[in-house]
Design a protein around this motif. Sequence first.
Motif, PDB file in Angstrom:
ATOM      1  N   GLU A  37     -23.320  -7.828 -12.659  1.00  7.68           N
ATOM      2  CA  GLU A  37     -24.096  -6.619 -12.385  1.00  7.68           C
ATOM      3  C   GLU A  37     -25.003  -6.835 -11.170  1.00  7.68           C
ATOM      4  N   ILE A  38     -25.573  -8.023 -11.048  1.00  9.57           N
ATOM      5  CA  ILE A  38     -26.407  -8.350  -9.885  1.00  9.57           C
ATOM      6  C   ILE A  38     -25.560  -8.288  -8.613  1.00  9.57           C
ATOM      7  N   VAL A  39     -24.368  -8.845  -8.655  1.00  6.95           N
ATOM      8  CA  VAL A  39     -23.480  -8.821  -7.491  1.00  6.95           C
ATOM      9  C   VAL A  39     -23.117  -7.383  -7.132  1.00  6.95           C
ATOM     10  N   LYS A  40     -22.851  -6.547  -8.124  1.00  9.86           N
ATOM     11  CA  LYS A  40     -22.544  -5.139  -7.863  1.00  9.86           C
ATOM     12  C   LYS A  40     -23.711  -4.464  -7.145  1.00  9.86           C
ATOM     13  N   LEU A  41     -24.921  -4.731  -7.601  1.00  9.73           N
ATOM     14  CA  LEU A  41     -26.103  -4.157  -6.951  1.00  9.73           C
ATOM     15  C   LEU A  41     -26.199  -4.629  -5.504  1.00  9.73           C
ATOM     16  N   MET A  42     -25.955  -5.905  -5.283  1.00 11.28           N
ATOM     17  CA  MET A  42     -26.003  -6.446  -3.927  1.00 11.28           C
ATOM     18  C   MET A  42     -24.929  -5.798  -3.064  1.00 11.28           C
ATOM     19  N   VAL A  51     -35.079  -3.037  -9.782  1.00 13.33           N
ATOM     20  CA  VAL A  51     -33.737  -2.733 -10.284  1.00 13.33           C
ATOM     21  C   VAL A  51     -33.080  -4.017 -10.800  1.00 13.33           C
ATOM     22  N   TYR A  52     -33.192  -5.082 -10.028  1.00 16.01           N
ATOM     23  CA  TYR A  52     -32.618  -6.371 -10.435  1.00 16.01           C
ATOM     24  C   TYR A  52     -33.346  -6.917 -11.657  1.00 16.01           C
ATOM     25  N   VAL A  70     -35.842 -13.084  -9.171  1.00 16.35           N
ATOM     26  CA  VAL A  70     -34.788 -12.225  -8.615  1.00 16.35           C
ATOM     27  C   VAL A  70     -34.218 -12.855  -7.351  1.00 16.35           C
ATOM     28  N   LYS A  71     -35.090 -13.295  -6.449  1.00 12.22           N
ATOM     29  CA  LYS A  71     -34.622 -13.912  -5.201  1.00 12.22           C
ATOM     30  C   LYS A  71     -33.807 -15.164  -5.491  1.00 12.22           C
TER      31      LYS A  71
END
Length: 93
Positions: A37-42, A51-52, A70-71
């Motif tokens: 999901e994080i990769v999709k957001l990126m 959001v993350y 997050v970073k």
Amino acid sequence: YSVELIDDMDIEEVVANNLSTVWNRLSTIIPDRTDQEIVKLMMDGIRETDVYAKVMGIQNLPDDERSRIVKQNKDRLKKVIQRHIRTEELKNE
């Protein structure tokens, strides 16, 4: 036999992700659903830390700690992708 339920996902997004050769590779090298999901957001160009943080379940942490975590996770996932997928492959998709 099991049926996977799709929560809060647009069916068009699911179809596009399943047809994408890059996404197929990414889902293989990044098996964790939260990381996916994080990769999709990126990939969607989302930059807002909140959001993350919500995806990661850390939205209640102090701002500085939330931003750091997050970073750290985004950087970790970028490195995983860099190690497994060549830049040219991402551009062709």
